[in-house]
Design an enzyme around this catalytic site. Structure first.
Site, short mmCIF file in Angstrom:
data_model
loop_
_atom_site.label_atom_id
_atom_site.label_comp_id
_atom_site.label_asym_id
_atom_site.label_seq_id
_atom_site.Cartn_x
_atom_site.Cartn_y
_atom_site.Cartn_z
N ASP A 94 42.21 27.76 45.96
CA ASP A 94 41.95 27.76 44.54
C ASP A 94 41.60 29.20 44.15
O ASP A 94 41.31 30.04 45.00
CB ASP A 94 40.78 26.81 44.25
N ASP A 100 39.67 30.51 40.64
CA ASP A 100 38.39 30.70 39.97
C ASP A 100 37.26 30.01 40.74
O ASP A 100 37.32 28.81 41.00
CB ASP A 100 38.46 30.15 38.55
#
Length: 227
Positions: A17, A19
């Site tokens: 991922d 953020d």
């Protein structure tokens, strides 16, 4: 080495991922989203915790604001986030960890639109991967598993043979649904989350390695938490 996540296992690919996992964009994201919430008379304090890990269209859509053009609002929000990257920084050790990986053995899997993802990676000084799956590439965003399934497929891996690095509940659920293993990155968490998965506070004390069979492992010392 017993403090490492999955110390006795190896993987075909690592999926990250963006953020909260390899970079910290919380301040910038919350500035933009708070301003948007105030314009639409949405309670900022209760709304902001819901924005992380999911696509903007789904975050906005769940509010069910009468007459709102959700797609148009999501596009405008993405542009506002592209324009505001002040304070976007990499998580400790992330740059070295990512650049040490073979190009065809890792991907970024993010709910952000591609243009925003590229802007934040640039702002944080992180490498752009050969493969990035954005929120625009799948019909169903996190917590649906589509994004991780697509990343595994394009890397030529089975999802069960991938290790996902995540920080948000929606992303963790998506990785679990895909059948992947999960490491939770806690760098941006105010409190260590309750999770059945191993955790690392940052990448400062871990590094990727290829074993004798050409599979990915982790070396070094990491903080790990199990219930």
């Amino acid at each position: 080495m017993t403090n490492l996540p999955f110390p006795d296992e190896s993987f075909g690919a690592f999926l990250f991922d963006m953020d909260g996992t390899i970079l910290n964009s919380i301040a910038a994201a919350e500035r933009v989203w708070a301003a948007w919430a105030r314009r639409h008379d949405v309670d900022v304090e209760t709304f902001l915790p819901t924005i992380h890990g999911r696509r903007a269209r789904e975050t906005i859509g769940q509010l069910n604001i009468p007459g709102m053009d959700v797609a148009a609002e999501a596009i405008a929000l993405a542009q506002a986030e592209i324009d505001d990257v002040e304070g976007v920084v990499s998580i400790a050790g992330a740059e070295a960890f990512l650049t040490a990986l073979p190009a065809n053995r890792w991907a970024i899997v993010t709910s952000a639109p591609r243009r925003l993802a590229l802007r934040r990676l640039e702002a944080a000084g992180l490498p752009v991967p050969a493969l990035m799956i954005s929120g625009e590439d799948v019909a169903h965003g996190k917590p649906a598993p589509d994004c991780f399934l697509l990343a595994a497929e394009r890397l030529g891996q089975q999802p069960q043979d991938c290790l996902v690095f995540e920080d948000a509940a929606a992303g963790i659920a998506a990785a679990e649904a895909a059948g992947a293993r999960v490491v939770v990155v806690t760098a941006t968490h105010a409190h260590t989350p309750e999770t059945r998965h191993p955790t690392i506070a940052s990448y400062g004390h871990v590094s990727p390695r290829l074993d004798a069979q050409g599979r990915l492992t982790m070396a070094g010392i990491a903080t790990i938490a199990r219930p």
